[in-house]
Write a protein that holds these residues in place. Structure first.
Motif, PDB file in Angstrom:
ATOM      1  N   GLU A 140      19.344  42.662 -32.396  1.00 32.46           N
ATOM      2  CA  GLU A 140      19.033  41.335 -31.769  1.00 32.46           C
ATOM      3  C   GLU A 140      20.300  41.356 -30.855  1.00 32.46           C
ATOM      4  O   GLU A 140      21.289  41.287 -31.068  1.00 32.46           O
ATOM      5  CB  GLU A 140      18.867  40.293 -32.990  1.00 32.46           C
ATOM      6  CG  GLU A 140      18.553  39.049 -32.531  1.00 32.46           C
ATOM      7  CD  GLU A 140      17.440  38.317 -33.368  1.00 32.46           C
ATOM      8  OE1 GLU A 140      17.267  37.241 -32.901  1.00 32.46           O
ATOM      9  OE2 GLU A 140      16.862  39.010 -34.210  1.00 32.46           O
ATOM     10  N   ILE A 141      19.881  40.471 -29.718  1.00 29.80           N
ATOM     11  CA  ILE A 141      20.672  39.885 -28.797  1.00 29.80           C
ATOM     12  C   ILE A 141      20.412  38.299 -28.634  1.00 29.80           C
ATOM     13  O   ILE A 141      19.543  37.873 -28.166  1.00 29.80           O
ATOM     14  CB  ILE A 141      20.794  40.502 -27.440  1.00 29.80           C
ATOM     15  CG1 ILE A 141      20.917  42.091 -27.735  1.00 29.80           C
ATOM     16  CG2 ILE A 141      21.803  39.911 -26.650  1.00 29.80           C
ATOM     17  CD1 ILE A 141      20.550  42.835 -26.234  1.00 29.80           C
ATOM     18  N   GLN A 142      21.497  37.465 -29.204  1.00 29.69           N
ATOM     19  CA  GLN A 142      21.424  35.964 -28.974  1.00 29.69           C
ATOM     20  C   GLN A 142      22.448  35.634 -28.035  1.00 29.69           C
ATOM     21  O   GLN A 142      23.708  35.692 -28.230  1.00 29.69           O
ATOM     22  CB  GLN A 142      21.488  35.342 -30.437  1.00 29.69           C
ATOM     23  CG  GLN A 142      20.418  35.535 -31.355  1.00 29.69           C
ATOM     24  CD  GLN A 142      20.736  34.780 -32.757  1.00 29.69           C
ATOM     25  OE1 GLN A 142      21.875  34.461 -32.925  1.00 29.69           O
ATOM     26  NE2 GLN A 142      19.536  34.419 -33.342  1.00 29.69           N
ATOM     27  N   GLY A 143      21.914  35.122 -26.678  1.00 35.33           N
ATOM     28  CA  GLY A 143      23.042  34.786 -25.689  1.00 35.33           C
ATOM     29  C   GLY A 143      22.800  33.560 -25.078  1.00 35.33           C
ATOM     30  O   GLY A 143      21.393  33.535 -24.601  1.00 35.33           O
ATOM     31  N   THR A 144      23.475  32.646 -24.713  1.00 36.06           N
ATOM     32  CA  THR A 144      23.373  31.511 -24.162  1.00 36.06           C
ATOM     33  C   THR A 144      24.471  30.948 -23.260  1.00 36.06           C
ATOM     34  O   THR A 144      25.493  30.995 -23.793  1.00 36.06           O
ATOM     35  CB  THR A 144      23.258  30.358 -25.333  1.00 36.06           C
ATOM     36  OG1 THR A 144      22.033  30.411 -26.171  1.00 36.06           O
ATOM     37  CG2 THR A 144      22.643  28.769 -24.659  1.00 36.06           C
ATOM     38  N   ALA A 145      24.142  30.549 -22.162  1.00 38.80           N
ATOM     39  CA  ALA A 145      25.021  30.006 -21.271  1.00 38.80           C
ATOM     40  C   ALA A 145      25.262  28.461 -21.573  1.00 38.80           C
ATOM     41  O   ALA A 145      24.349  27.744 -21.155  1.00 38.80           O
ATOM     42  CB  ALA A 145      24.561  30.397 -19.807  1.00 38.80           C
ATOM     43  N   GLU A 146      26.240  28.130 -22.061  1.00 36.67           N
ATOM     44  CA  GLU A 146      26.546  26.769 -22.151  1.00 36.67           C
ATOM     45  C   GLU A 146      26.883  25.969 -20.954  1.00 36.67           C
ATOM     46  O   GLU A 146      26.582  24.626 -20.838  1.00 36.67           O
ATOM     47  CB  GLU A 146      27.711  26.468 -23.375  1.00 36.67           C
ATOM     48  CG  GLU A 146      27.325  27.205 -24.594  1.00 36.67           C
ATOM     49  CD  GLU A 146      26.403  26.616 -25.410  1.00 36.67           C
ATOM     50  OE1 GLU A 146      25.949  25.201 -25.084  1.00 36.67           O
ATOM     51  OE2 GLU A 146      25.955  27.040 -26.387  1.00 36.67           O
ATOM     52  N   GLU A 147      27.839  26.698 -20.116  1.00 39.81           N
ATOM     53  CA  GLU A 147      28.232  25.912 -18.665  1.00 39.81           C
ATOM     54  C   GLU A 147      27.854  26.619 -17.819  1.00 39.81           C
ATOM     55  O   GLU A 147      27.362  25.940 -16.831  1.00 39.81           O
ATOM     56  CB  GLU A 147      29.834  26.128 -18.814  1.00 39.81           C
ATOM     57  CG  GLU A 147      30.430  24.998 -20.037  1.00 39.81           C
ATOM     58  CD  GLU A 147      30.236  23.651 -20.144  1.00 39.81           C
ATOM     59  OE1 GLU A 147      30.100  22.980 -18.878  1.00 39.81           O
ATOM     60  OE2 GLU A 147      30.423  22.729 -20.951  1.00 39.81           O
ATOM     61  N   LYS A 148      27.938  27.635 -17.464  1.00 36.75           N
ATOM     62  CA  LYS A 148      27.427  28.357 -16.191  1.00 36.75           C
ATOM     63  C   LYS A 148      26.953  29.863 -16.593  1.00 36.75           C
ATOM     64  O   LYS A 148      27.147  30.398 -17.799  1.00 36.75           O
ATOM     65  CB  LYS A 148      28.501  28.595 -15.358  1.00 36.75           C
ATOM     66  CG  LYS A 148      29.692  29.491 -15.862  1.00 36.75           C
ATOM     67  CD  LYS A 148      30.867  29.727 -14.930  1.00 36.75           C
ATOM     68  CE  LYS A 148      31.894  30.528 -15.262  1.00 36.75           C
ATOM     69  NZ  LYS A 148      33.064  30.633 -14.280  1.00 36.75           N
ATOM     70  N   PRO A 149      25.586  30.177 -16.013  1.00 34.14           N
ATOM     71  CA  PRO A 149      25.177  31.468 -16.421  1.00 34.14           C
ATOM     72  C   PRO A 149      26.158  32.442 -16.121  1.00 34.14           C
ATOM     73  O   PRO A 149      27.367  32.591 -15.261  1.00 34.14           O
ATOM     74  CB  PRO A 149      24.070  31.557 -15.046  1.00 34.14           C
ATOM     75  CG  PRO A 149      23.936  30.282 -14.552  1.00 34.14           C
ATOM     76  CD  PRO A 149      25.364  29.589 -14.620  1.00 34.14           C
ATOM     77  N   PHE A 150      26.062  33.653 -17.094  1.00 31.71           N
ATOM     78  CA  PHE A 150      26.589  35.001 -16.878  1.00 31.71           C
ATOM     79  C   PHE A 150      25.981  35.889 -16.150  1.00 31.71           C
ATOM     80  O   PHE A 150      24.768  35.949 -16.055  1.00 31.71           O
ATOM     81  CB  PHE A 150      27.000  35.190 -18.292  1.00 31.71           C
ATOM     82  CG  PHE A 150      25.936  35.572 -19.231  1.00 31.71           C
ATOM     83  CD1 PHE A 150      25.298  36.743 -19.566  1.00 31.71           C
ATOM     84  CD2 PHE A 150      25.525  34.435 -19.938  1.00 31.71           C
ATOM     85  CE1 PHE A 150      24.346  36.846 -20.388  1.00 31.71           C
ATOM     86  CE2 PHE A 150      24.169  34.502 -20.931  1.00 31.71           C
ATOM     87  CZ  PHE A 150      23.775  35.688 -21.138  1.00 31.71           C
ATOM     88  N   SER A 151      26.711  36.890 -15.482  1.00 38.18           N
ATOM     89  CA  SER A 151      26.197  37.926 -14.765  1.00 38.18           C
ATOM     90  C   SER A 151      25.705  39.362 -15.538  1.00 38.18           C
ATOM     91  O   SER A 151      25.907  39.064 -16.801  1.00 38.18           O
ATOM     92  CB  SER A 151      27.165  38.486 -13.764  1.00 38.18           C
ATOM     93  OG  SER A 151      28.339  39.165 -14.320  1.00 38.18           O
TER      94      SER A 151
END
Length: 234
Positions: free
Chosen positions: A196-207
């Protein structure tokens, strides 16, 4: 970035796992990711959910909870509110999904193993600590109480990552997690396969490059965690 205890950006906190801490449980472990502490217990029952009857397989599930003084202020037990919160349900489903990848269900025939993960002190990464410690409790239960150890398929562990500014950090504590531009939790097997991968951009998107780097750092960290798990079970 200056981290507590002068940790490097790619460095895990101090990790420890103490096994067999509960004499009643078929398998148990206390896992510490720095100041995050989780008690994991595994219980074997000679039954399966109704929808699995006559399937010739077993089941692994999980429950998760935070104790009232696991944080800096007392929280009410969820039982007192009459229902579990959305965060709790999401985390325990993640733990269950992850730990089911650690076993061969056909060798758990007609049995359910429930892994309870109780957070007694929280400082970030409670779900990743629960998965990593829960795997140890699960394997102890199988090794100590089932004759067929083929039920054990592969180790499973998890780690948190985040981005603060432009730096990628591994195994975030609460303060880092609270200030991260990106939060991510990654679960992998001992054979380096992703669960599983749980990833969230809270402030700015990641590349995509940052994502690839986080995957590489997670793989290296999880290999270290699995070596600790193996040492506990040897």
């Amino acid at each position: 970035m200056n981290r507590e205890n002068n940790r490097k950006t790619f460095e895990l906190r101090n990790i420890s796992i103490e096994t067999n801490i509960n004499k009643h449980a078929e398998g148990s472990a206390l896992i510490c990711f720095g100041d995050t502490k989780v008690i994991c217990t595994a219980t074997i029952e000679n039954q399966v959910p109704r929808w699995m009857r006559n399937s010739d397989a077993g089941w692994v599930t999980a429950e998760y909870g935070m104790m009232p003084r696991s944080t800096n202020e007392r929280m009410n037990r969820e039982a007192s509110r009459g229902k579990q919160g959305g965060r709790t349900l999401e985390i325990q489903r993640l733990i269950g999904r992850s730990l089911r990848q650690a076993v061969n269900p056909k060798y758990l025939k007609d049995r359910t193993i429930t892994v309870d993960c109780d957070v007694i002190q929280a400082d970030g990464g409670t779900r990743t600590a629960s998965i990593t410690g829960g795997c140890v409790a699960l394997f102890l239960a199988i090794k100590n109480h089932l004759k067929d150890h083929r039920a054990i398929k592969d180790y499973v562990a998890a780690v948190s990552l985040g981005i603060i500014g432009d730096e990628i950090l591994v195994d975030l504590d609460y303060n880092e997690d609270s200030n991260a531009d990106t939060d991510m939790n990654i679960v992998m097997t001992g054979s380096d396969a992703l669960i599983e991968i749980q990833g969230t951009a809270e402030e700015k998107p990641f590349s995509q490059d940052q994502l690839n780097e986080m995957l590489q750092l997670a793989s290296k960290s999880i290999k270290s965690l699995i070596e600790i798990q193996k040492a506990c079970l040897s």
